[in-house]
Design an enzyme around this catalytic site. Sequence first.
Site, mmCIF file in Angstrom:
data_model
loop_
_atom_site.group_PDB
_atom_site.id
_atom_site.type_symbol
_atom_site.label_atom_id
_atom_site.label_comp_id
_atom_site.label_asym_id
_atom_site.label_seq_id
_atom_site.Cartn_x
_atom_site.Cartn_y
_atom_site.Cartn_z
ATOM 1 C CB SER A 1 105.739 13.731 49.516
ATOM 2 O OG SER A 1 105.907 14.642 48.471
ATOM 3 C CG ASP B 1 100.259 19.268 51.573
ATOM 4 O OD1 ASP B 1 100.751 19.976 50.680
ATOM 5 O OD2 ASP B 1 100.429 18.031 51.644
ATOM 6 C CG HIS C 1 104.156 18.588 51.045
ATOM 7 N ND1 HIS C 1 103.166 17.648 50.863
ATOM 8 C CD2 HIS C 1 105.312 18.004 50.620
ATOM 9 C CE1 HIS C 1 103.678 16.549 50.340
ATOM 10 N NE2 HIS C 1 104.982 16.733 50.189
#
Length: 457
Positions: A224, A390, A423
Amino acid sequence: RLAATLNKSLNGPSHIRTDRLGSAASLGRATKPVFSSTRVTGGVGSAQGMATFSAEPGRGDSPSAQPKAGQRLFEVHSPSSSLIVFPEDAPLRLESGQLIAPLSIAYQTYGTLNADKSNAILICHALTGDQHVANVHPITGKSGWWETLVGPGKPVDTDRFFVICPNILGGCMGSTGPASLNPKTGKPYGVDFPVITIGDMVDAQVRLVDHLGIDVLFSVIGGSMGGMQVLEWVTRQKHRVATAIPIATAPWHSAQNIAFHEVGRQAVMADPAWCGGNYYEAGVVPKNGLAVARMAAHITYLSEKALQGKFGRNLQDRTARSFSFDADFKIESYLRHQGSTFVDRFDANSYLYITRAMDYFDLEGAHGGKLANAFAGTTAEICVVSFTSDWLYPTRDSKAIVKALNAVAANVSFVEIESDKGHDAFLLDEPEFHATARGFLSAAAAKRGLAQTPEAR
């Protein structure tokens, strides 16, 4: 008691914790970088002309005896981890042109640094993470946020590698951020803290790595926002990274992601307790606004399938609708819990600054509108990882990174992991992802002659 403690924490002498057991050493105004670590042996600190502080048990009030807000402020000013402080005569220049000094970087280490310092791995944390990647968190008491990946015998094997995880610049767990003291006023920066970028975070990390005496990192790994830092390392420090694993990330922040962040920031700033960013002095916390920001963001970390499978339309602790605005549904109760627990460990202003840094992230724009330019000349072996479900940083973003790396003939591999966890899959137990990380790191280590268990220094 809390008010007195916070006043002491904000205005009294600072303390440096040298281990995770709560011991500390007193520190006055620094005139040179200060370094402390319980993991690197052989006098790294003294070898580099830095003072080393020994443990001094029992100094200061125990954070565990304080309410959560007090614990969080203790971590800002006296982190339960190693800490390096760069003094006012060694400022960090930001992309905005502003300077930060003094600069503190709180960090954790795991494993042993080998004799030639070739086995170091830097872990870059995401938006709401911190340096406590593989140890019990000092505020929540929960396990480290990436203990599924990092530890003895795990894919990032601390029996083989020396793992470093710093709290980012702008964070709230000991590194310099909005809750830190502004040397010009003696009060917390608040919104006087300069706006920062992902590149600024990496520049601060470079200082830490330099003072650990590490010329080349064996690997830089992050997911991320951590993946954004990985990409900045690869582009800014082209010859100092041997391998890199950017996970569930993107080369720029999309309009949709900027929009989600703006909703969160507005929720924080609309809370009357935000006090224009000066809530530290007011003795309040904009917990309602920060909780709503966390709730909205948390939705983006999950997939629709995961939400439906885990919660569906199931009611929470009841058999019928209440015909009120109580949390009738399990998903409502879950989100409220996520919001309420988040405010115990995170600073609202840090949330504003870090989300803004993510919004400013754009490797393509920073390199003449051509992403490949960012990676020209990199020597790192790179493994890009994405997850099928995601939708925050979808696979197409990872493929854009891979395409740009291929355009400059970089050594890159790409893996898309089948997962329905959204995610956050990179933080969870995903065997295929773990096998990928283990295989990539093991092959690269064998290629460089790294022993399974490094020789003690």
